[in-house]
Write an enzyme that holds these catalytic residues in place. Structure first.
Site, PDB file in Angstrom:
ATOM      1  NE  ARG A 152      41.297  47.092  41.027  1.00  0.00           N
ATOM      2  CZ  ARG A 152      42.574  46.900  40.728  1.00  0.00           C
ATOM      3  NH1 ARG A 152      43.449  46.701  41.717  1.00  0.00           N
ATOM      4  NH2 ARG A 152      42.998  46.914  39.485  1.00  0.00           N
ATOM      5  CE1 TYR A 153      34.615  40.483  36.227  1.00  0.00           C
ATOM      6  CE2 TYR A 153      35.321  38.354  37.081  1.00  0.00           C
ATOM      7  CZ  TYR A 153      34.504  39.100  36.257  1.00  0.00           C
ATOM      8  OH  TYR A 153      33.560  38.477  35.474  1.00  0.00           O
ATOM      9  N   GLY A 154      36.427  40.153  41.530  1.00  0.00           N
ATOM     10  CA  GLY A 154      35.593  39.310  42.373  1.00  0.00           C
ATOM     11  C   GLY A 154      34.686  40.130  43.270  1.00  0.00           C
TER      12      GLY A 154
ATOM     13  CB  SER B 277      33.001  44.331  40.511  1.00  0.00           C
ATOM     14  OG  SER B 277      33.413  43.338  39.579  1.00  0.00           O
TER      15      SER B 277
END
Length: 297
Positions: free
Chosen positions: A130-132, A134
């Site tokens: 999910r960080y990647g 974003s």
């Protein structure tokens, strides 16, 4: 700092709340007639799944959606800036770390194909997928904003650029879903990371250097460290169709129509209610899938 005179104003802005973003922007517009520089820098990393009051995963809202909304809210101030203005988004090398696309079926989850689909099955990896996503969204937004500014004949008045810090030792890792307490993070910082000061240099360059070009991406010369230079984004960050889809989904998510024109955009008043907004998002997902076909399935 010696030799610099500045008046610093501090305002409350909670990126986990769309209402807070709107209040901050309204206060800014009351105090100032123009804005020369907007740096969309603040973010979170590797957090466990947490939903905001607006109904979105904390990472996609804090790292992208609220920056999208803030840019919309102050866009008129940027257009009024004498000598031109800049919008600088802050991405990461994580934008290409196994994240091939935005999950346009559900912004609250990372991409579900290829490596990311495998990683989503491992609890420890899910926050990083999910960080990647974003961080890929940051690049897609910056590049799409640049294209829309050019199409509207406004690229001389507002530049849209992006930067990344490489691997920098900051407090961000300390609060990354508890991962900062792991010995691995501390060892990696000591062995490979550059200082927070050096990591900030690409962002400072993108924000201040007179030769910076709209639509460009800046980062450390050696990817994780080194002097700030113009760098290349992943091929997925240059996917114009995906950037347009993300723009439209972001509009629906935050409840605005972000028209890159002199007159700006407008709110979607019927979509202030979270339930109504979710229904519209689902309709937009279906429309995107019908247009784009298998790539979004």
């Amino acid at each position: 700092t010696m030799g610099i005179e500045a008046l610093v104003e501090v305002g409350h802005l909670d990126l986990a709340s769309f209402a807070s973003v709107r209040t901050f922007a309204a206060n800014l517009r009351r105090r100032h007639a123009c804005l020369h520089l907007l740096v969309n820098n603040a973010g979170v990393m590797g957090c466990r799944k947490m939903m905001t009051a607006d109904g979105y995963d904390l990472q996609i809202q804090v790292n992208h959606l609220s920056h999208f909304l803030l840019t919309y809210e102050v866009f008129d101030l940027l257009l009024r800036a004498p000598g031109g203005a800049r919008v600088v988004c802050h991405s990461s090398i994580a934008h290409r770390a196994g994240t091939p696309r935005i999950n346009t079926h559900d912004l609250n989850e990372g991409a579900m194909d290829a490596f990311c689909g495998f990683a989503q099955r491992m609890p420890v990896a899910k926050p990083w997928v999910r960080y990647g996503q974003s961080k890929l969204a940051n690049l897609l937004f910056a590049f799409e904003l640049h294209r829309r500014l050019e199409a509207a004949g406004l690229s001389e008045r507002v530049k849209a650029v992006c930067a990344h810090p490489g691997f920098a030792s900051t407090q961000l890792q300390r609060v990354a879903g508890g991962a900062g307490s792991l010995p691995g993070w501390q060892m990696a910082n000591r062995a490979f990371a550059q200082s927070a000061e050096d990591g900030s240099l690409p962002l400072v360059l993108a924000a201040t250097h007179p030769a910076v070009e709209s639509g460009a991406f800046y980062g450390p010369e050696k990817d994780t460290h080194g002097a700030p230079v113009r760098c290349r984004a992943s091929g997925h960050a240059n996917d114009e169709a995906m950037a347009r889809e993300l723009w439209e989904l972001s509009e629906v998510a935050v409840g605005v129509h972000f028209a890159v024109t002199i007159s700006g955009g407008s709110y979607f008043p019927a979509q202030r209610n979270a339930g109504e907004r979710k229904a519209v998002v689902q309709e937009r997902y279906a429309a995107c899938a019908d247009v784009a076909g298998p790539r979004l399935k």
